[in-house]
Design a protein around this motif. Structure first.
Motif, mmCIF file in Angstrom:
data_model
loop_
_atom_site.group_PDB
_atom_site.id
_atom_site.type_symbol
_atom_site.label_atom_id
_atom_site.label_comp_id
_atom_site.label_asym_id
_atom_site.label_seq_id
_atom_site.Cartn_x
_atom_site.Cartn_y
_atom_site.Cartn_z
ATOM 1 N N GLU A 121 60.207 -42.711 88.265
ATOM 2 C CA GLU A 121 59.463 -43.624 87.393
ATOM 3 C C GLU A 121 58.045 -43.096 87.194
ATOM 4 O OE1 GLU A 121 57.516 -48.012 87.610
ATOM 5 O OE2 GLU A 121 59.554 -47.850 88.346
ATOM 6 N N TRP B 180 63.472 -44.477 91.783
ATOM 7 C CA TRP B 180 64.600 -45.404 91.838
ATOM 8 C C TRP B 180 65.817 -44.623 92.316
ATOM 9 C CZ3 TRP B 180 64.054 -50.560 90.707
ATOM 10 C CH2 TRP B 180 62.834 -50.932 90.157
ATOM 11 N N ARG C 161 56.767 -43.467 92.171
ATOM 12 C CA ARG C 161 57.865 -44.403 92.430
ATOM 13 C C ARG C 161 59.180 -43.759 91.989
ATOM 14 N NH1 ARG C 161 57.489 -50.546 90.945
ATOM 15 N NH2 ARG C 161 57.809 -50.884 93.136
ATOM 16 N N TYR D 179 68.397 -39.892 91.796
ATOM 17 C CA TYR D 179 66.993 -40.254 91.981
ATOM 18 C C TYR D 179 66.305 -40.189 90.622
ATOM 19 C CZ TYR D 179 68.144 -39.440 96.843
ATOM 20 O OH TYR D 179 68.735 -39.491 98.080
ATOM 21 N N LEU E 247 70.055 -44.582 92.810
ATOM 22 C CA LEU E 247 71.339 -45.144 92.406
ATOM 23 C C LEU E 247 72.421 -44.403 93.177
ATOM 24 C CD1 LEU E 247 72.736 -47.137 90.474
ATOM 25 C CD2 LEU E 247 72.837 -45.290 88.796
ATOM 26 N N HIS F 37 65.167 -36.876 86.411
ATOM 27 C CA HIS F 37 66.044 -37.245 87.523
ATOM 28 C C HIS F 37 66.547 -36.019 88.254
ATOM 29 C CE1 HIS F 37 69.516 -35.869 85.226
ATOM 30 N NE2 HIS F 37 68.909 -36.415 84.178
#
Length: 87
Positions: free
Chosen positions: A5, A52, A50, A2, A54, A27
């Motif tokens: 952002e 992201w 926000r 995670y 992966l 992260h």
């Protein structure tokens, strides 16, 4: 993995230590992906933002393509597990 952002989270581990605040550019989740273990901490959103995501396979594939990044993430995971400096 995670990737934050924007926004902020607090990360706490069982053991009573104070939670650590992480923000944009930081992260969480690499320990579970690298070591193939269940989560090692609890993450709580303290400032909406926000994030992201992966998944494990793309994360490991990316690290296989750049061993210097693999070493950095492994060192970071070790420190988060108490094998080095704390969070």
């Amino acid at each position: 993995l995670y990737l934050l952002e924007s926004g902020a989270v607090e990360v706490s581990q069982s053991g009573g230590e104070s939670p650590v605040r992480l923000g944009a550019g930081e992260h969480v989740g690499e320990v579970a992906l690298l070591r193939d273990v269940p989560r090692t901490a609890t993450v709580r959103v303290v400032e909406p933002g926000r994030v992201w995501v992966l998944g494990r396979a793309p994360f490991l594939a990316a690290l296989a393509g750049d061993l210097s990044w693999a070493a950095r993430f492994e060192a970071h995971a070790a420190s988060r597990l108490g094998e080095g400096s704390p969070w």
